[in-house]
Design a protein around this motif. Sequence first.
Motif, PDB file in Angstrom:
ATOM      1  N   ALA A  58       0.827  -1.209   0.000  1.00 31.36           N
ATOM      2  CA  ALA A  58       0.000   0.000   0.000  1.00 31.36           C
ATOM      3  C   ALA A  58       0.860   1.258   0.000  1.00 31.36           C
ATOM      4  N   ALA A  59       1.935   1.254   0.776  1.00 26.84           N
ATOM      5  CA  ALA A  59       2.818   2.426   0.811  1.00 26.84           C
ATOM      6  C   ALA A  59       3.516   2.617  -0.533  1.00 26.84           C
ATOM      7  N   LEU A  60       3.898   1.520  -1.175  1.00 22.49           N
ATOM      8  CA  LEU A  60       4.570   1.623  -2.470  1.00 22.49           C
ATOM      9  C   LEU A  60       3.595   1.938  -3.603  1.00 22.49           C
ATOM     10  N   ALA A  61       2.299   1.741  -3.387  1.00 23.28           N
ATOM     11  CA  ALA A  61       1.310   2.101  -4.408  1.00 23.28           C
ATOM     12  C   ALA A  61       1.229   3.613  -4.557  1.00 23.28           C
ATOM     13  N   ARG A  62       1.587   4.329  -3.501  1.00 22.36           N
ATOM     14  CA  ARG A  62       1.537   5.795  -3.550  1.00 22.36           C
ATOM     15  C   ARG A  62       2.679   6.376  -4.363  1.00 22.36           C
ATOM     16  N   GLU A  63       3.895   5.854  -4.112  1.00 14.84           N
ATOM     17  CA  GLU A  63       5.056   6.381  -4.823  1.00 14.84           C
ATOM     18  C   GLU A  63       6.221   5.411  -4.734  1.00 14.84           C
ATOM     19  N   GLU A  64       7.125   5.524  -5.696  1.00 14.24           N
ATOM     20  CA  GLU A  64       8.346   4.726  -5.687  1.00 14.24           C
ATOM     21  C   GLU A  64       9.266   5.261  -4.597  1.00 14.24           C
ATOM     22  N   THR A  65       9.892   4.369  -3.850  1.00 10.59           N
ATOM     23  CA  THR A  65      10.781   4.804  -2.774  1.00 10.59           C
ATOM     24  C   THR A  65      11.818   3.735  -2.473  1.00 10.59           C
ATOM     25  N   TYR A  66      12.827   4.096  -1.706  1.00 10.42           N
ATOM     26  CA  TYR A  66      13.852   3.128  -1.314  1.00 10.42           C
ATOM     27  C   TYR A  66      13.545   2.609   0.086  1.00 10.42           C
ATOM     28  N   GLY A  67      14.232   1.565   0.491  1.00 12.67           N
ATOM     29  CA  GLY A  67      13.903   0.830   1.705  1.00 12.67           C
ATOM     30  C   GLY A  67      13.859   1.653   2.969  1.00 12.67           C
ATOM     31  N   TYR A  68      14.910   2.406   3.267  1.00 13.97           N
ATOM     32  CA  TYR A  68      14.939   3.136   4.527  1.00 13.97           C
ATOM     33  C   TYR A  68      13.863   4.218   4.571  1.00 13.97           C
ATOM     34  N   GLU A  69      13.621   4.865   3.438  1.00 16.95           N
ATOM     35  CA  GLU A  69      12.567   5.874   3.392  1.00 16.95           C
ATOM     36  C   GLU A  69      11.199   5.220   3.645  1.00 16.95           C
ATOM     37  N   LEU A  70      11.025   4.010   3.153  1.00 18.83           N
ATOM     38  CA  LEU A  70       9.782   3.268   3.391  1.00 18.83           C
ATOM     39  C   LEU A  70       9.621   2.963   4.882  1.00 18.83           C
ATOM     40  N   VAL A  71      10.716   2.635   5.550  1.00 16.80           N
ATOM     41  CA  VAL A  71      10.671   2.405   6.999  1.00 16.80           C
ATOM     42  C   VAL A  71      10.200   3.673   7.707  1.00 16.80           C
ATOM     43  N   THR A  72      10.734   4.822   7.317  1.00 19.84           N
ATOM     44  CA  THR A  72      10.329   6.070   7.974  1.00 19.84           C
ATOM     45  C   THR A  72       8.869   6.405   7.685  1.00 19.84           C
ATOM     46  N   VAL A  73       8.393   6.100   6.489  1.00 24.40           N
ATOM     47  CA  VAL A  73       6.980   6.334   6.158  1.00 24.40           C
ATOM     48  C   VAL A  73       6.085   5.458   7.033  1.00 24.40           C
ATOM     49  N   LEU A  74       6.431   4.188   7.184  1.00 21.01           N
ATOM     50  CA  LEU A  74       5.618   3.280   7.992  1.00 21.01           C
ATOM     51  C   LEU A  74       5.717   3.630   9.481  1.00 21.01           C
ATOM     52  N   ARG A  75       6.868   4.092   9.925  1.00 23.20           N
ATOM     53  CA  ARG A  75       6.993   4.541  11.320  1.00 23.20           C
ATOM     54  C   ARG A  75       6.108   5.758  11.557  1.00 23.20           C
ATOM     55  N   ALA A  76       6.110   6.688  10.617  1.00 26.63           N
ATOM     56  CA  ALA A  76       5.281   7.885  10.748  1.00 26.63           C
ATOM     57  C   ALA A  76       3.798   7.527  10.753  1.00 26.63           C
ATOM     58  N   ALA A  77       3.437   6.422  10.115  1.00 24.49           N
ATOM     59  CA  ALA A  77       2.044   5.986  10.080  1.00 24.49           C
ATOM     60  C   ALA A  77       1.620   5.285  11.372  1.00 24.49           C
ATOM     61  N   PRO A 116       1.089  -7.222 -11.220  1.00 29.93           N
ATOM     62  CA  PRO A 116       0.586  -8.256 -10.311  1.00 29.93           C
ATOM     63  C   PRO A 116       0.556  -7.783  -8.854  1.00 29.93           C
ATOM     64  N   GLY A 117       1.493  -6.919  -8.470  1.00 28.00           N
ATOM     65  CA  GLY A 117       1.510  -6.385  -7.114  1.00 28.00           C
ATOM     66  C   GLY A 117       0.289  -5.538  -6.819  1.00 28.00           C
ATOM     67  N   LEU A 118      -0.129  -4.764  -7.806  1.00 31.55           N
ATOM     68  CA  LEU A 118      -1.324  -3.947  -7.650  1.00 31.55           C
ATOM     69  C   LEU A 118      -2.568  -4.822  -7.518  1.00 31.55           C
ATOM     70  N   ALA A 119      -2.627  -5.904  -8.303  1.00 34.55           N
ATOM     71  CA  ALA A 119      -3.768  -6.828  -8.217  1.00 34.55           C
ATOM     72  C   ALA A 119      -3.802  -7.520  -6.854  1.00 34.55           C
ATOM     73  N   VAL A 120      -2.636  -7.934  -6.360  1.00 34.31           N
ATOM     74  CA  VAL A 120      -2.566  -8.573  -5.041  1.00 34.31           C
ATOM     75  C   VAL A 120      -2.969  -7.585  -3.957  1.00 34.31           C
TER      76      VAL A 120
END
Length: 174
Positions: free
Chosen positions: A64-83, A127-131
Amino acid sequence: MRWWPSSPRAALSRRHYRRRGTVAAGPPITYYLAIPGSRRYLRAVADSRDSQLLKGVLPMLTLAALAREETYGYELVTVLRAAGLDDLSTGTLYPVLTRLERDGLLISRLVASASGPARKYYRLSAPGLAVLDAQRAAWVDLVATADLVLGAVPPSTDPPDAAAPVPAPTGSPR
């Protein structure tokens, strides 16, 4: 029953505590016997997130987080922490990213970074979007079921007393 330490420095076993009584240059660690249903047990359980529950939903949240925008791993961690996933570590997320990429649900690319090694950027594949859509529908169904079951049970201010007598069944035996 579980033993809950009184401080995060309580990595020592109960036996060590009883033998020594103190931790190097610190106060003694008090262990509390927590019986399921007691207030201390419920408070300790409420303070920690269920790691198995997180393992179950983390792939879906990652998609779901990657459906919003392309990002790298550590930035994704910070996004999920902020959530709200404050305890999420990179060591928890990177294996999920690797598994999702191996399953063909993510596409990755390396991008050179001016401040260190190249970063691996992730984005959803078709396929990721369908899943993600299927998992989102399953999640909505699960939440509706949980709300139905949990709504039928009135919230309790005090845990049930284990020593309270159980009422005798009424009616004739079958």
